[in-house]
Design a protein around this motif. Sequence first.
Motif, mmCIF file in Angstrom:
data_model
loop_
_atom_site.group_PDB
_atom_site.id
_atom_site.type_symbol
_atom_site.label_atom_id
_atom_site.label_comp_id
_atom_site.label_asym_id
_atom_site.label_seq_id
_atom_site.Cartn_x
_atom_site.Cartn_y
_atom_site.Cartn_z
ATOM 1 N N ALA A 134 0.835 -1.206 0.000
ATOM 2 C CA ALA A 134 0.000 0.000 0.000
ATOM 3 C C ALA A 134 0.871 1.258 0.000
ATOM 4 O O ALA A 134 0.549 2.242 -0.670
ATOM 5 C CB ALA A 134 -0.930 -0.009 1.203
ATOM 6 N N ASN A 153 -2.544 -6.617 -4.049
ATOM 7 C CA ASN A 153 -1.929 -6.887 -2.755
ATOM 8 C C ASN A 153 -1.027 -8.109 -2.933
ATOM 9 O O ASN A 153 -1.488 -9.173 -3.339
ATOM 10 C CB ASN A 153 -3.018 -7.164 -1.717
ATOM 11 C CG ASN A 153 -2.474 -7.412 -0.336
ATOM 12 O OD1 ASN A 153 -1.372 -7.926 -0.165
ATOM 13 N ND2 ASN A 153 -3.258 -7.047 0.657
ATOM 14 N N THR A 156 -2.254 -11.382 -0.889
ATOM 15 C CA THR A 156 -3.506 -12.053 -1.252
ATOM 16 C C THR A 156 -3.769 -12.070 -2.750
ATOM 17 O O THR A 156 -4.661 -12.782 -3.203
ATOM 18 C CB THR A 156 -4.698 -11.355 -0.577
ATOM 19 O OG1 THR A 156 -4.787 -10.009 -1.058
ATOM 20 C CG2 THR A 156 -4.558 -11.358 0.939
ATOM 21 N N GLU A 158 -5.287 -9.939 -4.271
ATOM 22 C CA GLU A 158 -6.585 -9.294 -4.457
ATOM 23 C C GLU A 158 -6.353 -7.862 -4.922
ATOM 24 O O GLU A 158 -5.323 -7.257 -4.628
ATOM 25 C CB GLU A 158 -7.374 -9.265 -3.139
ATOM 26 C CG GLU A 158 -7.779 -10.622 -2.637
ATOM 27 C CD GLU A 158 -8.930 -11.209 -3.432
ATOM 28 O OE1 GLU A 158 -9.759 -10.446 -3.951
ATOM 29 O OE2 GLU A 158 -8.980 -12.445 -3.540
ATOM 30 N N THR A 159 -7.327 -7.316 -5.639
ATOM 31 C CA THR A 159 -7.239 -5.938 -6.095
ATOM 32 C C THR A 159 -7.551 -5.001 -4.941
ATOM 33 O O THR A 159 -8.547 -5.177 -4.240
ATOM 34 C CB THR A 159 -8.241 -5.686 -7.243
ATOM 35 O OG1 THR A 159 -7.933 -6.570 -8.316
ATOM 36 C CG2 THR A 159 -8.170 -4.262 -7.729
ATOM 37 N N ASN A 160 -6.691 -4.014 -4.733
ATOM 38 C CA ASN A 160 -6.868 -2.986 -3.707
ATOM 39 C C ASN A 160 -6.781 -1.611 -4.359
ATOM 40 O O ASN A 160 -6.234 -1.479 -5.457
ATOM 41 C CB ASN A 160 -5.791 -3.083 -2.627
ATOM 42 C CG ASN A 160 -5.936 -4.318 -1.761
ATOM 43 O OD1 ASN A 160 -6.941 -5.003 -1.797
ATOM 44 N ND2 ASN A 160 -4.922 -4.588 -0.973
ATOM 45 N N LEU A 172 -7.437 3.167 2.117
ATOM 46 C CA LEU A 172 -7.163 1.917 1.435
ATOM 47 C C LEU A 172 -8.479 1.147 1.329
ATOM 48 O O LEU A 172 -9.181 0.958 2.312
ATOM 49 C CB LEU A 172 -6.138 1.079 2.208
ATOM 50 C CG LEU A 172 -5.876 -0.341 1.705
ATOM 51 C CD1 LEU A 172 -5.220 -0.320 0.337
ATOM 52 C CD2 LEU A 172 -4.993 -1.086 2.703
ATOM 53 N N GLU A 174 -9.949 -2.493 0.332
ATOM 54 C CA GLU A 174 -9.554 -3.873 0.096
ATOM 55 C C GLU A 174 -10.794 -4.661 -0.332
ATOM 56 O O GLU A 174 -11.811 -4.648 0.367
ATOM 57 C CB GLU A 174 -8.983 -4.483 1.370
ATOM 58 C CG GLU A 174 -7.713 -3.795 1.845
ATOM 59 C CD GLU A 174 -7.211 -4.347 3.153
ATOM 60 O OE1 GLU A 174 -6.029 -4.704 3.203
ATOM 61 O OE2 GLU A 174 -8.002 -4.411 4.111
ATOM 62 N N GLU A 176 -13.172 -7.846 -0.863
ATOM 63 C CA GLU A 176 -13.403 -9.092 -0.076
ATOM 64 C C GLU A 176 -13.864 -10.180 -1.002
ATOM 65 O O GLU A 176 -14.514 -9.990 -1.956
ATOM 66 C CB GLU A 176 -14.459 -8.851 0.998
ATOM 67 C CG GLU A 176 -13.914 -8.002 2.117
ATOM 68 C CD GLU A 176 -14.928 -7.870 3.260
ATOM 69 O OE1 GLU A 176 -15.995 -8.502 3.202
ATOM 70 O OE2 GLU A 176 -14.622 -7.157 4.187
#
Length: 176
Positions: A134, A153, A156, A158-160, A172, A174, A176
């Motif tokens: 981040a 990220n 994970t 995952e898109t942040n 930020l 995040e 889920e």
Amino acid sequence: MTYNVICKQIELSDGTKEKLLAKIKKIDKFFGDEDGCKIVVSQQRDEMILEITILYKGFFIRGEARNEDLMFAADKCLENLDRQIRKNKTRLEKSIKGGGFENYVPVVEGEDVDEEKEFEIIKRKRFVSKPMSAEEAVLQMNMLGHDFFVFANPETMETNIVYKRKDGKYGLIEAE
């Protein structure tokens, strides 16, 4: 509708909370018992900040207002919510298929708002989301001069999203 009043950096008397809720309950007739309303009251310097967030069948409707007088801020916040509902009434009805806003009458008297029929996307952009922390994403965002930055990220994958807030700090998001 259920109401949750949260006070940050300020303490409101029971009478003030009751007056505030009485004002906000004007919009109650458009929402069901299962819907929720979160009211956040805070103070920065000499200004009262009022944020109202309504969760209506999976959609968030949010208004924010600032003023020295809390009740004036409540009126402005209700105007903002009312404008959002009027502007997006057709889209909300289509998405929800409940017709909850079919016979919507504005809570606050004010200017006419042209109802938007469709959103117009004028630009589409594709990019590769690179894994980074981040902090690295904030640095990249600042170097590009953007208000937000999408990244992956590394832990994970995952898109942040990092974004710059109005107060100059960073947020930020995040997935889920």
